[in-house]
Design a protein around this motif. Structure first.
Motif, short mmCIF file in Angstrom:
data_model
loop_
_atom_site.label_atom_id
_atom_site.label_comp_id
_atom_site.label_asym_id
_atom_site.label_seq_id
_atom_site.Cartn_x
_atom_site.Cartn_y
_atom_site.Cartn_z
N GLY A 1 6.94 13.34 6.40
CA GLY A 1 6.61 12.99 7.78
C GLY A 1 5.65 11.83 7.92
O GLY A 1 5.45 11.33 9.04
N GLU A 2 5.05 11.39 6.83
CA GLU A 2 4.11 10.27 6.92
C GLU A 2 4.87 8.98 7.23
O GLU A 2 5.97 8.74 6.73
CB GLU A 2 3.35 10.11 5.60
N VAL A 3 4.26 8.14 8.07
CA VAL A 3 4.83 6.85 8.42
C VAL A 3 3.76 5.78 8.18
O VAL A 3 2.63 5.91 8.67
CB VAL A 3 5.30 6.79 9.89
N VAL A 4 4.11 4.77 7.40
CA VAL A 4 3.18 3.70 7.07
C VAL A 4 3.73 2.37 7.58
O VAL A 4 4.91 2.07 7.37
CB VAL A 4 2.95 3.61 5.54
N SER A 5 2.89 1.61 8.26
CA SER A 5 3.28 0.28 8.73
C SER A 5 2.69 -0.78 7.82
O SER A 5 1.47 -0.82 7.63
CB SER A 5 2.79 0.06 10.17
N GLU A 6 3.55 -1.58 7.25
CA GLU A 6 3.13 -2.63 6.32
C GLU A 6 3.27 -4.00 7.01
O GLU A 6 4.39 -4.46 7.26
CB GLU A 6 4.01 -2.62 5.07
N PRO A 7 2.17 -4.67 7.33
CA PRO A 7 2.28 -6.02 7.90
C PRO A 7 2.73 -7.03 6.84
O PRO A 7 2.27 -6.98 5.69
CB PRO A 7 0.87 -6.32 8.40
N VAL B 1 6.64 -6.54 10.57
CA VAL B 1 6.13 -5.21 10.24
C VAL B 1 7.25 -4.40 9.60
O VAL B 1 8.31 -4.21 10.19
CB VAL B 1 5.60 -4.48 11.48
N LEU B 2 7.00 -3.95 8.38
CA LEU B 2 7.92 -3.06 7.68
C LEU B 2 7.39 -1.64 7.86
O LEU B 2 6.28 -1.32 7.43
CB LEU B 2 7.98 -3.42 6.20
N THR B 3 8.17 -0.78 8.50
CA THR B 3 7.78 0.60 8.73
C THR B 3 8.44 1.49 7.69
O THR B 3 9.66 1.46 7.52
CB THR B 3 8.18 1.05 10.15
N VAL B 4 7.62 2.26 6.98
CA VAL B 4 8.08 3.08 5.86
C VAL B 4 7.90 4.55 6.23
O VAL B 4 6.79 4.99 6.54
CB VAL B 4 7.28 2.76 4.58
N SER B 5 9.00 5.31 6.21
CA SER B 5 8.95 6.74 6.55
C SER B 5 9.15 7.58 5.29
O SER B 5 10.08 7.32 4.51
CB SER B 5 10.04 7.08 7.57
N THR C 1 0.82 -1.21 0.00
CA THR C 1 0.00 0.00 0.00
C THR C 1 0.85 1.26 0.00
O THR C 1 0.43 2.30 -0.50
CB THR C 1 -0.94 0.02 1.22
N SER C 2 2.06 1.20 0.53
CA SER C 2 2.95 2.36 0.58
C SER C 2 3.67 2.60 -0.74
O SER C 2 4.38 3.58 -0.88
CB SER C 2 4.00 2.15 1.68
N GLY C 3 3.49 1.69 -1.70
CA GLY C 3 4.22 1.78 -2.96
C GLY C 3 5.49 0.95 -2.98
O GLY C 3 6.14 0.84 -4.03
N ILE C 4 5.86 0.38 -1.83
CA ILE C 4 7.00 -0.53 -1.77
C ILE C 4 6.71 -1.75 -2.64
O ILE C 4 5.61 -2.29 -2.64
CB ILE C 4 7.25 -0.98 -0.32
N ARG C 5 7.72 -2.19 -3.40
CA ARG C 5 7.57 -3.39 -4.22
C ARG C 5 8.62 -4.42 -3.78
O ARG C 5 9.80 -4.09 -3.62
CB ARG C 5 7.74 -3.07 -5.70
N LEU D 1 13.43 3.03 6.26
CA LEU D 1 12.73 1.75 6.38
C LEU D 1 13.25 1.04 7.62
O LEU D 1 14.43 1.14 7.96
CB LEU D 1 13.00 0.84 5.17
N ASP D 2 12.35 0.31 8.29
CA ASP D 2 12.85 -0.62 9.29
C ASP D 2 11.94 -1.83 9.33
O ASP D 2 10.73 -1.75 9.04
CB ASP D 2 13.05 0.02 10.67
N LEU D 3 12.53 -2.97 9.65
CA LEU D 3 11.81 -4.23 9.74
C LEU D 3 11.84 -4.69 11.18
O LEU D 3 12.90 -5.00 11.72
CB LEU D 3 12.45 -5.29 8.83
N ASP D 4 10.68 -4.67 11.82
CA ASP D 4 10.57 -5.07 13.23
C ASP D 4 11.59 -4.32 14.09
O ASP D 4 12.24 -4.90 14.96
CB ASP D 4 10.75 -6.57 13.37
#
Length: 257
Positions: A67-73, A59-63, A5-9, A31-34
């Motif tokens: 300033g938006e931060v998206v959490s990708e399960p 959980v991959l956290t995308v900054s 959803t964040s555009g990460i592929r 980016l951070d993973l867990d």
């Protein structure tokens, strides 16, 4: 690659022991993973590694730069590991003081080497086998002694004669070239491929490169041996991405192809 959803592929699906390649869209600054920082290249490329015993959900956290931060399960697929059940207890016992006195500085050297990072772009390459021969040990396998699990096998073993060549599976920088055999690993060589990814080559009969040297994919870096704790001549190849143990066999084509 499948988009999140964040555009990460991501290329492929998260699986225990797997290393995935990913691409971040413009505007991603972190980016951070867990909770573990994921190195991000200037072109948005990155790696994600999943440990042999990774839990079912990550959980991959995308900054983003606004300033938006998206959490990708991320659902992490489990694997069925080969287990061998032994009716008797494992041999050995508490390590002797003499062994631990020798082992402690070896472990410190290994840990220090893994803290070294390089600008190598080897992580971008398709990996090749560092040696050819019969695969005699697989990643993740484990013996259960009288109900007590032993340590899992942390890499892939390739059987071969003493002196058979070992080559770099990808470009990299040597971060550890043992000056003398380690108690368990024997002649140990470690190479950093960049972006938190490194390889270790154990039980070598000789090491043909030196600390800090840049190596190219396919370059001879050592020779198969049986140094350290080994029952016969073979190469043990293990890989780590940050602290995650990665299955090297998932990065290379079937042997001989």
């Amino acid at each position: 690659m499948r988009p999140l959803t964040s555009g990460i592929r991501l290329s492929g699906a998260p699986v225990q022991g797997a290393l995935l390649r990913g691409t971040a869209p413009r505007g991603v600054v972190g980016l951070d993973l867990d909770g573990v920082k994921v190195p991000l290249a200037e072109d948005g490329q990155f790696l994600l590694g999943f440990n042999r015993d990774a839990p079912p959900l990550g959980v991959l956290t995308v900054s983003f730069d606004d300033g938006e931060v998206v959490s990708e399960p991320l659902s992490i697929e489990p694997r069925s590991w080969r287990r061998e059940f032994i009716a008797v207890a494992a041999r050995g016992g508490v390590p002797s003081e003499a062994f631990m006195a020798r082992r402690k500085p070896e472990l410190e050297l290994i840990a220090s080497a893994r803290l070294r990072s390089s600008d190598s772009a080897g992580w971008r390459q398709p990996f090749i086998w560092p040696a050819t021969g019969r695969v005699s040990g697989i990643f993740g396998s484990q013996r259960i002694y009288a109900g007590e699990p032993g340590s899992f096998h942390s890499g892939v073993d390739v059987a071969g004669p003493v002196g058979a060549p070992v080559v770099a599976p990808a470009d990299g920088v040597v971060i550890l070239a043992a000056q003398s055999p380690f108690s368990l690993e024997g002649n140990l060589l470690m190479i950093d491929h960049g972006m938190g990814l490194n390889s270790a080559f154990l039980h070598l009969s000789s090491i043909d490169v030196k600390d800090g040297e840049r190596v190219r994919q396919g370059q001879q870096i050592g020779r198969i041996g049986a140094t350290g704790r080994a029952t016969g001549p073979h190469l043990h190849w293990s890989m780590k991405w940050n602290e995650a143990r990665i299955d090297p066999q998932m990065l290379v084509p079937p042997m001989g192809q």
